[in-house]
Design a protein around this motif. Sequence first.
Motif, PDB file in Angstrom:
ATOM      1  N   ARG A   2       0.844  -1.098  -0.163  1.00  0.00           N
ATOM      2  CA  ARG A   2       0.090   0.060   0.021  1.00  0.00           C
ATOM      3  C   ARG A   2       0.857   1.235   0.083  1.00  0.00           C
ATOM      4  O   ARG A   2       1.984   1.163   0.565  1.00  0.00           O
ATOM      5  CB  ARG A   2      -0.773  -0.136   1.153  1.00  0.00           C
ATOM      6  CG  ARG A   2      -1.879  -1.162   1.186  1.00  0.00           C
ATOM      7  CD  ARG A   2      -2.824  -1.160   2.620  1.00  0.00           C
ATOM      8  NE  ARG A   2      -3.728  -2.213   2.578  1.00  0.00           N
ATOM      9  CZ  ARG A   2      -4.842  -2.168   2.037  1.00  0.00           C
ATOM     10  NH1 ARG A   2      -5.500  -0.926   1.414  1.00  0.00           N
ATOM     11  NH2 ARG A   2      -5.734  -3.137   2.158  1.00  0.00           N
ATOM     12  N   ILE A   3       0.348   2.441  -0.861  1.00  0.00           N
ATOM     13  CA  ILE A   3       1.509   3.402  -1.030  1.00  0.00           C
ATOM     14  C   ILE A   3       0.642   4.617  -0.759  1.00  0.00           C
ATOM     15  O   ILE A   3      -0.665   4.794  -1.219  1.00  0.00           O
ATOM     16  CB  ILE A   3       2.004   3.457  -2.375  1.00  0.00           C
ATOM     17  CG1 ILE A   3       2.659   2.062  -2.703  1.00  0.00           C
ATOM     18  CG2 ILE A   3       2.856   4.690  -2.544  1.00  0.00           C
ATOM     19  CD1 ILE A   3       3.132   2.040  -4.150  1.00  0.00           C
ATOM     20  N   HIS A   4       1.088   5.679   0.055  1.00  0.00           N
ATOM     21  CA  HIS A   4       0.560   7.045   0.213  1.00  0.00           C
ATOM     22  C   HIS A   4       1.677   7.912   0.515  1.00  0.00           C
ATOM     23  O   HIS A   4       2.962   7.271   0.445  1.00  0.00           O
ATOM     24  CB  HIS A   4      -0.753   7.206   1.181  1.00  0.00           C
ATOM     25  CG  HIS A   4       0.025   6.855   2.657  1.00  0.00           C
ATOM     26  ND1 HIS A   4       0.072   5.843   3.267  1.00  0.00           N
ATOM     27  CD2 HIS A   4       0.308   7.855   3.613  1.00  0.00           C
ATOM     28  CE1 HIS A   4       0.647   5.775   4.519  1.00  0.00           C
ATOM     29  NE2 HIS A   4       0.573   7.300   4.889  1.00  0.00           N
ATOM     30  N   ALA A   5       1.537   9.474   0.563  1.00  0.00           N
ATOM     31  CA  ALA A   5       2.402  10.221   0.795  1.00  0.00           C
ATOM     32  C   ALA A   5       2.043  11.068   1.776  1.00  0.00           C
ATOM     33  O   ALA A   5       0.809  11.584   2.297  1.00  0.00           O
ATOM     34  CB  ALA A   5       2.847  10.900  -0.510  1.00  0.00           C
ATOM     35  N   ARG A   6       2.995  11.822   2.642  1.00  0.00           N
ATOM     36  CA  ARG A   6       2.799  12.585   3.637  1.00  0.00           C
ATOM     37  C   ARG A   6       4.195  13.350   3.779  1.00  0.00           C
ATOM     38  O   ARG A   6       5.189  12.947   3.593  1.00  0.00           O
ATOM     39  CB  ARG A   6       2.332  11.850   4.959  1.00  0.00           C
ATOM     40  CG  ARG A   6       3.336  10.844   5.505  1.00  0.00           C
ATOM     41  CD  ARG A   6       2.795  10.666   7.074  1.00  0.00           C
ATOM     42  NE  ARG A   6       3.613   9.358   7.664  1.00  0.00           N
ATOM     43  CZ  ARG A   6       4.572   9.815   8.172  1.00  0.00           C
ATOM     44  NH1 ARG A   6       5.270  10.761   8.298  1.00  0.00           N
ATOM     45  NH2 ARG A   6       5.194   8.565   8.939  1.00  0.00           N
ATOM     46  N   PRO A   7       4.160  14.670   4.694  1.00  0.00           N
ATOM     47  CA  PRO A   7       5.143  15.230   5.088  1.00  0.00           C
ATOM     48  C   PRO A   7       5.990  14.381   6.145  1.00  0.00           C
ATOM     49  O   PRO A   7       5.688  13.555   6.941  1.00  0.00           O
ATOM     50  CB  PRO A   7       4.794  16.677   5.642  1.00  0.00           C
ATOM     51  CG  PRO A   7       3.306  16.764   5.230  1.00  0.00           C
ATOM     52  CD  PRO A   7       2.922  15.317   5.061  1.00  0.00           C
ATOM     53  N   ALA A   8       7.147  14.769   6.110  1.00  0.00           N
ATOM     54  CA  ALA A   8       8.127  14.034   7.042  1.00  0.00           C
ATOM     55  C   ALA A   8       7.797  14.573   8.372  1.00  0.00           C
ATOM     56  O   ALA A   8       8.005  16.003   8.519  1.00  0.00           O
ATOM     57  CB  ALA A   8       9.638  14.101   6.588  1.00  0.00           C
ATOM     58  N   ALA A   9       8.033  13.921   9.586  1.00  0.00           N
ATOM     59  CA  ALA A   9       8.048  14.601  10.946  1.00  0.00           C
ATOM     60  C   ALA A   9       9.547  14.804  11.208  1.00  0.00           C
ATOM     61  O   ALA A   9      10.438  14.379  10.327  1.00  0.00           O
ATOM     62  CB  ALA A   9       7.463  13.342  11.821  1.00  0.00           C
ATOM     63  N   ALA A  10       9.768  15.426  12.263  1.00  0.00           N
ATOM     64  CA  ALA A  10      11.032  15.876  12.655  1.00  0.00           C
ATOM     65  C   ALA A  10      12.012  14.702  12.842  1.00  0.00           C
ATOM     66  O   ALA A  10      13.237  14.784  12.130  1.00  0.00           O
ATOM     67  CB  ALA A  10      11.214  16.949  13.715  1.00  0.00           C
ATOM     68  N   ASP A  11      11.636  13.785  13.560  1.00  0.00           N
ATOM     69  CA  ASP A  11      12.527  12.703  13.559  1.00  0.00           C
ATOM     70  C   ASP A  11      12.997  11.839  12.258  1.00  0.00           C
ATOM     71  O   ASP A  11      13.942  11.276  12.176  1.00  0.00           O
ATOM     72  CB  ASP A  11      12.216  11.776  14.822  1.00  0.00           C
ATOM     73  CG  ASP A  11      10.938  11.071  14.459  1.00  0.00           C
ATOM     74  OD1 ASP A  11       9.938  11.815  13.923  1.00  0.00           O
ATOM     75  OD2 ASP A  11      10.437   9.964  14.755  1.00  0.00           O
ATOM     76  N   GLU A  12      11.842  11.642  11.663  1.00  0.00           N
ATOM     77  CA  GLU A  12      11.871  11.068  10.316  1.00  0.00           C
ATOM     78  C   GLU A  12      13.094  12.005   9.549  1.00  0.00           C
ATOM     79  O   GLU A  12      13.926  11.205   8.730  1.00  0.00           O
ATOM     80  CB  GLU A  12      10.657  10.771   9.771  1.00  0.00           C
ATOM     81  CG  GLU A  12       9.699  10.086  10.648  1.00  0.00           C
ATOM     82  CD  GLU A  12       8.295  10.007  10.094  1.00  0.00           C
ATOM     83  OE1 GLU A  12       7.655   9.322  10.563  1.00  0.00           O
ATOM     84  OE2 GLU A  12       7.990  11.196   9.366  1.00  0.00           O
ATOM     85  N   VAL A  16       8.554  15.746   1.526  1.00  0.00           N
ATOM     86  CA  VAL A  16       7.580  14.739   1.352  1.00  0.00           C
ATOM     87  C   VAL A  16       8.193  13.302   1.499  1.00  0.00           C
ATOM     88  O   VAL A  16       9.231  12.878   0.710  1.00  0.00           O
ATOM     89  CB  VAL A  16       6.895  14.738  -0.164  1.00  0.00           C
ATOM     90  CG1 VAL A  16       6.102  13.605  -0.319  1.00  0.00           C
ATOM     91  CG2 VAL A  16       5.890  16.162  -0.136  1.00  0.00           C
ATOM     92  N   LEU A  17       7.545  12.620   2.063  1.00  0.00           N
ATOM     93  CA  LEU A  17       7.640  10.907   2.149  1.00  0.00           C
ATOM     94  C   LEU A  17       6.762   9.971   1.463  1.00  0.00           C
ATOM     95  O   LEU A  17       5.603  10.402   1.381  1.00  0.00           O
ATOM     96  CB  LEU A  17       7.605  10.491   3.606  1.00  0.00           C
ATOM     97  CG  LEU A  17       8.573  11.141   4.623  1.00  0.00           C
ATOM     98  CD1 LEU A  17       8.488  10.627   6.080  1.00  0.00           C
ATOM     99  CD2 LEU A  17      10.205  11.148   4.211  1.00  0.00           C
ATOM    100  N   ILE A  18       7.284   9.065   0.879  1.00  0.00           N
ATOM    101  CA  ILE A  18       6.375   8.041   0.155  1.00  0.00           C
ATOM    102  C   ILE A  18       6.547   6.694   1.099  1.00  0.00           C
ATOM    103  O   ILE A  18       7.503   6.445   1.752  1.00  0.00           O
ATOM    104  CB  ILE A  18       6.974   7.343  -0.977  1.00  0.00           C
ATOM    105  CG1 ILE A  18       7.080   8.534  -1.857  1.00  0.00           C
ATOM    106  CG2 ILE A  18       6.146   6.454  -1.680  1.00  0.00           C
ATOM    107  CD1 ILE A  18       7.791   8.329  -3.433  1.00  0.00           C
TER     108      ILE A  18
END
Length: 249
Positions: free
Chosen positions: A194-204, A215-217
């Motif tokens: 399963r694939i979606h995208a979102r902004p990276a959190a600070a630790d990530e 952006v992270l996949i």
Amino acid sequence: MDAGGDGTVTVLARGEGLAAWRQIADGVAADIEAGRLGAGAQLPTEAALAARFGVNRHTVRRALAALAERGLVRATQGRGTFVETPRLAYPIGRRTRFSEIVSKAGREAWGDLIGTETVQADPATAEALEIAPGASILALQTVHRADGTPLSTARTCLPLPRFAGFDRAYATLGSLTRAFAEYGIADYTRRSTRIHARPAAADEAARLDLAPGRVLIVLTSVNVDAAGVPIQATRSLFAADRVELVVEG
């Protein structure tokens, strides 16, 4: 505008309404786009850039942050700032292997184990691994690199007691495929992705040397052994600036 380290001084336009940090960022971006700063090249230090452009280090830092937000450079703690490499084509199919994909692209693959814990499976993980909710699982937190550049970070869950000690095998071998081989699993296949995208959190963002908010996949996947038994449930976070997912038929 050449942002190299030959010691020459670049004079910025003053009083024309364009901030110094923006001029520096645009100049470095132009050097990258023209190929004067190649993929993987290290930029001069903040101090060297400040001297070159006749500004303070805060101004240089803001310019570099703007370049990172545009996905043109990445800052690595303790090493410096580097020009981003071209996106890596990353196939998603029945046999998705990080090490094989990176190696075929002519780059060196490695995975770092950054954390491990034994926990009880939550309902979603239990369903993915076809085990009872609350059953013990081994959870690994990893970062995966190509030529030292972090491409993804992942949380991988494996059923216990089948994979007891898997974290030690992975830490030594730097590859899930090689670690699975130590447990008699010569091959395995992808059941679902399963694939979606979102902004990276600070630790990530910190783990992936990304500017916060890039952006992270997000890939949520399940792999099974030759008998169709689930062996691995993983949530992988890929830096969108560094990979191009190719979904195979």
